[in-house]
Scaffold this active site. Structure first.
Site, PDB file in Angstrom:
ATOM      1  N   SER A 489       0.920  -1.159  -0.015  1.00 56.38           N
ATOM      2  CA  SER A 489      -0.018  -0.036   0.006  1.00 56.38           C
ATOM      3  C   SER A 489       0.825   1.258   0.095  1.00 56.38           C
ATOM      4  CB  SER A 489      -0.797  -0.124   1.106  1.00 56.38           C
ATOM      5  OG  SER A 489      -1.721  -1.105   1.124  1.00 56.38           O
ATOM      6  N   HIS A 490      -0.053   2.326  -0.422  1.00 50.33           N
ATOM      7  CA  HIS A 490       1.083   3.604  -0.374  1.00 50.33           C
ATOM      8  C   HIS A 490       1.666   3.906   0.830  1.00 50.33           C
ATOM      9  CE1 HIS A 490       0.959   8.118   0.318  1.00 50.33           C
ATOM     10  NE2 HIS A 490       1.346   8.110  -0.968  1.00 50.33           N
TER      11      HIS A 490
END
Length: 532
Positions: A489-490
């Site tokens: 994820s970011h």
């Protein structure tokens, strides 16, 4: 008048197994009908394209008319992955089993998971197409980005493009489908590389080496953006140039009706003030440099634990993995520019319809799907005011509930858990991914990046999700605790680049932790503990 449809409600046959895991950060707000034109069938086409690239599916494969066969669908305005459908496709990839896929995605395998078999007839095609895709897909991603950036500056930024707004809206959606398909293909490459690095670190006897090795890639877009904002605060870059470079970002940027920075630079100015108010703040590029050095040390340690005969291959894999991480962020930037193209064209179209007396407000357009906008442009969509009112009501109702992480058939909506009041007892939480060492500090719980907040030296950011617009604020934090996400994820990528501890995928950090708590974030042991 017949009942007005809710295209974001969703449908599922009984027993079909779905999960919302790792999807919340893509489009954080509840989806509008316009978002459905992006994240519905268009995204499904992108996912199928990624499987065509590797030869898993034939070129003729199209989105099924039955949404129960889609890899991704929408329920109560939120995306969910169809575990059963994806299992049945990825199992054709050599070395991938349905159970392995489900375990990687969901953390475990259902006792009653249906058996799936790959299509052996596709193996010769995969043997030809997969190596070719691995060699050329990175170049495709960079070419997509270069072409999309030129299009965005020409057609979206500034005065915008030429031609009818409805035509630009349709064209932006089609551009998204192509760019997102290539991004999906590269996401599979990333997952494979990450799994390989993780397995090798475990065999070397130090699983944490895998996380440290994925840190300090360098030249990742989000840290470049944070560094550019630091330069704005120092007077080394003007705001106009920053917006030309990064104006497609903004809060909830994966939702078409969000207000991004090119439309509203107010959040950028607030972040600049935050940087200027911190004499102790470290330049993001310098933080990244330390993380790059730590990653290089992890490389040496893993190489030392690798038999000499295998070291050349290991060096190649580690270098390749760093390039894969950088390119993944390039792909995401490209599809976010495409969504911003949808946003610009939709608002231009909405303004035209307000002038024509068909819509009351410009943003009413987001309560229509693109096909309905085409009908409205042709004068063939009756009762549009009633449609907008009804769908606004549906969306507000969906915002009041949440979905379970895993569910079968149509989900039962959940009323969100209220923040814990009174005596909480001992508070410890963990997440789906973590890394980066240990830090103690003050928790700053932030539910909206637009809310006014000042991060002081040593503060730990606690939030529901992050997207690229959060990166400058993240660069001011000593650690991150995030409700939604996983290792790819970011938030995890940016935390590794900044070299700060993180625990991500806690699901409930923002409800059990209180603003001002003194907490321990232990990324090595996947633990967050309230100290006082």
């Amino acid at each position: 008048m017949p009942e007005i449809s809710d295209p974001t409600l969703g449908t599922s046959e009984p027993g079909r197994y779905w999960t919302t895991t790792n999807l919340g950060e893509a489009a954080p707000d509840v989806l509008s009908p316009m978002d459905m034109s992006i994240w519905g069938e268009t995204a499904e086409r992108g996912w199928l394209f990624s499987m065509k690239v590797f030869g898993v599916l034939p070129p003729s494969a199209e989105a099924s008319p039955d949404v129960n066969d889609w890899g991704l669908s929408i329920f109560y305005g939120r995306p969910a992955l169809n575990v059963d459908a994806i299992r049945g496709i990825v199992v054709t990839l050599p070395g991938v089993s349905g159970d392995d896929f489900e375990r990687d995605l969901c953390g475990s395998v259902r006792p009653d998971a249906p058996p799936v078999k790959g299509k052996k007839s596709r193996l010769p095609v995969i043997a030809v197409k997969a190596p070719r895709a691995l060699l050329r897909q990175g170049k495709v991603m960079h070419a997509n980005y270069a072409e999309t950036r030129a299009w965005w500056e020409r057609e979206v930024y500034g005065d915008g493009g030429t031609g009818p707004a409805i035509d630009r809206l349709v064209a932006a959606r089609e551009r998204f489908a192509k760019v997102f398909g290539d991004h999906c293909a590269w996401r599979f490459v990333f997952s494979g590389a990450q799994s390989a690095i993780t397995d090798l670190a475990k065999k070397a006897g130090d699983p944490a080496l895998g996380t440290r090795l994925m840190s300090g890639v360098g030249e990742v877009f989000e840290t470049k953006m944070a560094d550019d904002l630091w330069k704005v605060a120092q007077g080394q870059l003007d705001e106009a140039e920053f917006l030309r470079l990064w104006g497609y970002h903004g809060p909830n940027e994966g939702n078409a009706d969000a207000r991004v920075w090119r439309e509203d630079p107010g959040p950028v100015r607030a972040l600049v003030k935050s940087y200027q108010g911190r004499a102790d703040v470290e330049r993001p590029r310098d933080r990244e440099a330390r993380s790059v050095a730590a990653g290089a040390e992890a490389e040496k340690a893993l190489l030392a634990a690798t038999p000499a005969a295998k070291r050349p291959a290991m060096r190649w894999l580690m270098k390749r993995t760093r390039n894969i991480v950088r390119t993944l962020q390039v792909g995401k930037a490209a599809y976010l520019m495409c969504i911003d193209g949808v946003r610009r064209a939709a608002r231009d179209f909405g303004a035209e319809q307000v002038a024509a007396g068909r819509l009351a407000q410009v943003d009413d357009v987001f309560y229509l799907q693109i096909e309905e906008c085409q009908e409205l442009a042709a004068g063939r969509l009756p009762d549009v005011a009633e449609i907008v009112v009804a769908r606004r009501g549906y969306r507000e109702a969906h915002r009041k509930v949440e979905l379970p992480v895993f569910f079968r058939g149509m989900p039962e909506p959940i009323v969100p858990e209220a923040p814990v009041e009174g005596d909480r007892g001992a508070v410890e939480i963990s997440g789906s991914a973590s890394g980066g060492g240990q830090v103690e500090g003050r928790a700053r719980v932030l539910l909206d990046v637009n809310d006014a907040i000042t991060l002081d030296d040593g503060d730990i950011l606690v939030c529901r999700f992050t997207d690229p617009s959060w990166a400058p604020l993240m660069s001011l934090a000593e650690a991150l605790v995030i409700d939604v996400g996983g290792s790819a994820s970011h938030g995890a990528v940016v935390a590794r680049e900044l070299g700060i501890p993180y625990v991500i995928g806690t699901e409930r950090g923002t409800t059990v932790l209180r603003d001002g708590d003194r907490i321990l974030v232990d990324g090595e042991n996947n633990l967050v503990r309230v100290l006082a």
